[in-house]
Each structure stands twice: as C-alpha cells, then as structure tokens.
Design a protein around this motif. Sequence first.
Motif, PDB file in Angstrom:
ATOM      1  N   ASN A  26       0.846  -1.194   0.000  1.00  0.00           N
ATOM      2  CA  ASN A  26       0.000   0.000   0.000  1.00  0.00           C
ATOM      3  C   ASN A  26       0.883   1.247   0.000  1.00  0.00           C
ATOM      4  N   GLY A  27       0.752   2.064  -1.044  1.00  0.00           N
ATOM      5  CA  GLY A  27       1.612   3.234  -1.213  1.00  0.00           C
ATOM      6  C   GLY A  27       2.919   2.921  -1.905  1.00  0.00           C
ATOM      7  N   GLY A  28       3.041   1.698  -2.437  1.00  0.00           N
ATOM      8  CA  GLY A  28       4.281   1.284  -3.082  1.00  0.00           C
ATOM      9  C   GLY A  28       4.511   1.943  -4.428  1.00  0.00           C
ATOM     10  N   ALA A  29       5.692   1.683  -4.993  1.00  0.00           N
ATOM     11  CA  ALA A  29       6.082   2.250  -6.292  1.00  0.00           C
ATOM     12  C   ALA A  29       5.928   3.774  -6.286  1.00  0.00           C
ATOM     13  N   ASN A  30       6.445   4.402  -5.233  1.00  0.00           N
ATOM     14  CA  ASN A  30       6.381   5.865  -5.099  1.00  0.00           C
ATOM     15  C   ASN A  30       4.944   6.374  -5.132  1.00  0.00           C
ATOM     16  N   GLY A  31       4.050   5.606  -4.515  1.00  0.00           N
ATOM     17  CA  GLY A  31       2.665   6.035  -4.417  1.00  0.00           C
ATOM     18  C   GLY A  31       1.785   5.613  -5.565  1.00  0.00           C
ATOM     19  N   ARG A  32       2.350   4.955  -6.558  1.00  0.00           N
ATOM     20  CA  ARG A  32       1.540   4.546  -7.717  1.00  0.00           C
ATOM     21  C   ARG A  32       0.665   3.324  -7.425  1.00  0.00           C
ATOM     22  N   ILE A  33       0.982   2.591  -6.371  1.00  0.00           N
ATOM     23  CA  ILE A  33       0.203   1.406  -6.018  1.00  0.00           C
ATOM     24  C   ILE A  33      -0.574   1.667  -4.733  1.00  0.00           C
ATOM     25  N   THR A  34      -1.877   1.443  -4.793  1.00  0.00           N
ATOM     26  CA  THR A  34      -2.695   1.393  -3.585  1.00  0.00           C
ATOM     27  C   THR A  34      -3.294  -0.007  -3.502  1.00  0.00           C
ATOM     28  N   THR A  35      -3.769  -0.374  -2.336  1.00  0.00           N
ATOM     29  CA  THR A  35      -4.290  -1.722  -2.162  1.00  0.00           C
ATOM     30  C   THR A  35      -5.723  -1.703  -1.628  1.00  0.00           C
ATOM     31  N   MET A  36      -6.441  -2.767  -1.937  1.00  0.00           N
ATOM     32  CA  MET A  36      -7.777  -3.011  -1.396  1.00  0.00           C
ATOM     33  C   MET A  36      -7.833  -4.474  -0.969  1.00  0.00           C
ATOM     34  N   LEU A  37      -8.923  -4.872  -0.370  1.00  0.00           N
ATOM     35  CA  LEU A  37      -9.172  -6.280  -0.082  1.00  0.00           C
ATOM     36  C   LEU A  37     -10.141  -6.816  -1.126  1.00  0.00           C
ATOM     37  N   GLY A  38      -9.954  -8.073  -1.539  1.00  0.00           N
ATOM     38  CA  GLY A  38     -10.694  -8.590  -2.680  1.00  0.00           C
ATOM     39  C   GLY A  38     -11.504  -9.849  -2.458  1.00  0.00           C
ATOM     40  N   PRO A  39     -12.522  -9.831  -1.578  1.00  0.00           N
ATOM     41  CA  PRO A  39     -13.413 -10.993  -1.494  1.00  0.00           C
ATOM     42  C   PRO A  39     -14.125 -11.183  -2.829  1.00  0.00           C
ATOM     43  N   HIS A  40     -14.150 -12.399  -3.321  1.00  0.00           N
ATOM     44  CA  HIS A  40     -14.620 -12.633  -4.686  1.00  0.00           C
ATOM     45  C   HIS A  40     -16.048 -12.156  -4.904  1.00  0.00           C
ATOM     46  N   ALA A  41     -16.981 -12.636  -4.100  1.00  0.00           N
ATOM     47  CA  ALA A  41     -18.395 -12.317  -4.301  1.00  0.00           C
ATOM     48  C   ALA A  41     -19.192 -12.831  -3.109  1.00  0.00           C
ATOM     49  N   PRO A  42     -20.402 -12.318  -2.890  1.00  0.00           N
ATOM     50  CA  PRO A  42     -21.193 -12.791  -1.746  1.00  0.00           C
ATOM     51  C   PRO A  42     -21.623 -14.248  -1.843  1.00  0.00           C
ATOM     52  N   HIS A  43     -21.674 -14.813  -3.056  1.00  0.00           N
ATOM     53  CA  HIS A  43     -22.070 -16.220  -3.156  1.00  0.00           C
ATOM     54  C   HIS A  43     -20.884 -17.172  -2.991  1.00  0.00           C
ATOM     55  N   THR A  44     -19.658 -16.639  -2.975  1.00  0.00           N
ATOM     56  CA  THR A  44     -18.473 -17.473  -2.723  1.00  0.00           C
ATOM     57  C   THR A  44     -17.793 -17.098  -1.409  1.00  0.00           C
ATOM     58  N   CYS A  45     -18.310 -16.072  -0.747  1.00  0.00           N
ATOM     59  CA  CYS A  45     -17.762 -15.633   0.541  1.00  0.00           C
ATOM     60  C   CYS A  45     -18.914 -15.515   1.541  1.00  0.00           C
TER      61      CYS A  45
END
Length: 275
Positions: A172-191
């Motif tokens: 998060n904040g990597g590559a001099n700020g060019r990269i941000t991160t999120m969390l990626g649960p696939h979908a409500p029917h698979t999570c």
Amino acid sequence: MDKILIRGATVIPMTGPEKIIEDGEIAIEAGKIKAVGPAGMIDKGWLADKIIDARGMVALPGFINCHTHAAMTLLRSYADDLPLMQWLSERIWPLEERLTAEDVYWGTMLCVLEMIKSGTTTFADMYFFMDDVAKAVRQSGMRASLSRGMIGVAPTAQLALVESEAFVQEWNGGANGRITTMLGPHAPHTCPPAYLEKVMALAKKFNVGIHIHLAETLQEAADIRKEYGKSSIAHVNELGLLDFPVLGAHCVHVSPEDIKIMKEKNVRVAHNPES
C-alpha cells in the motif's frame, strides 16, 4: 531526455467541452506535466529536448480500467462460451491451480502492454500472486489499485486472508505512491457472511477499501435470494460491507432499490455487463 514538448494536439481536459484546446501544447519535465495550454503559452526560455508533432491527434487524461484480472489475458477466449460458474469451476479454477508466480507476472505484463497501447494508465486488479502483479506495475510505470482475490468457500480461504494482510502491509503506497491496495473478497455467493466479517475486520484495521463482484449473473442473484431472502446488494449492505469504500464489479442484475442503496452508500460501480 528531461524536457518534452507535445505540440499541435487537440487537448481534451476533464473540465468540460468548453475547455477543449484545439491547438494545444503540453510541456513535460522530469517525467511530470509542467504545463498545458494553447499554442505559444510555454515560456520562451523553456527549451525542450524533444518536440513531438501531434497535429491531427488528441491528448486526454489516461483511461482507467476499473476492474481487471490482468494475468487472465493469458486465458483469453478459453471456453468463454460457458456460463460463468461452469466456466470457473470446470475450466478456469483447475487451470489457475497450475499457474506459477512467473506466469502471473508475465500475464500481467502482457495486459499492461495492451493497456498502455490503448491509452490506459491505471487499473484496478484482483487476482493472486499479487506481489508479482505489483512488481509488474512498479516496472511498467502504471498506477494500480491491487487486491488479492479471496474465495471464502475454497480450501485456501484462510491463507488468502493471511496473504491479503501481508500484501496490504507490503505494497500500500508502493512504487512511489503509484500502487494502492484493497481487499478482494470474490463475491457474496463465494464468501459467506462469517468470511466477509473477517474481510471487513481487516479493512477496518488497515483503512483500505473492498473490491468485490456484485450482482454479476442471474444465477448468483437467484442463489443469494434463495439463501438470504434478499438481493446481493441488500445482503452485503445488511452485513455492513457497504459502510466501507467499495468498488463493486459488474452490478448487472440490480433493482431500483439496489441502485438507491448503492447511491446512498457511495459504492463505486465498475459496470461490466458481460462476464
């Protein structure tokens, strides 16, 4: 080469059609835009190392690809005539089990090349081996919002949570700020709800958003309604997931009430009508 002048392009800004510059100039210095305006607006003392003649061309802000699984460029056209869940369970997931980190890196780099050639400068990606996706972003110079995909009903569900936490901390904040991160649960029917609770706990801990597939297919909509008695959007809203910054991918099979909920919760929608 430090200074570049793009001359003669029609410049289309984000501020409205009345701001279009028919004969524009763009001055770039040290890799950053220094100035944009009509021809002749650059200070005469500012001398370009390279001048690009862009007459007959259009210059505009880079496009943003709001929902990708970039490395899947390697799987383009593979059994894509099948219904989504059959395609995933019978073809894609078994093949993905054989992919290596290097495969994901080069698949991402191929996708990145195609995006750059089409004028895309930023993308939001959800996949696995995300460290290698991040390395491709860092090397390419693009911007990206990256999330490690998580399937709550898979044997790797707990591992995906652990890897997601490590990825957010590392990138998060990597590559001099060019990269941000999120969390990626696939979908409500698979999570399932209990799994999404864990995802939300991580989102709160690290103050990051959530990138999730929502209301993608009629089958998903029917399955969610059968199990929880409500739409996919109403279901995740009741869980509290929409209280976080959410990028909702697809959002195809939604009702006026669903749209009202998404508006109230300020859900960012990447409307992909075809899976």
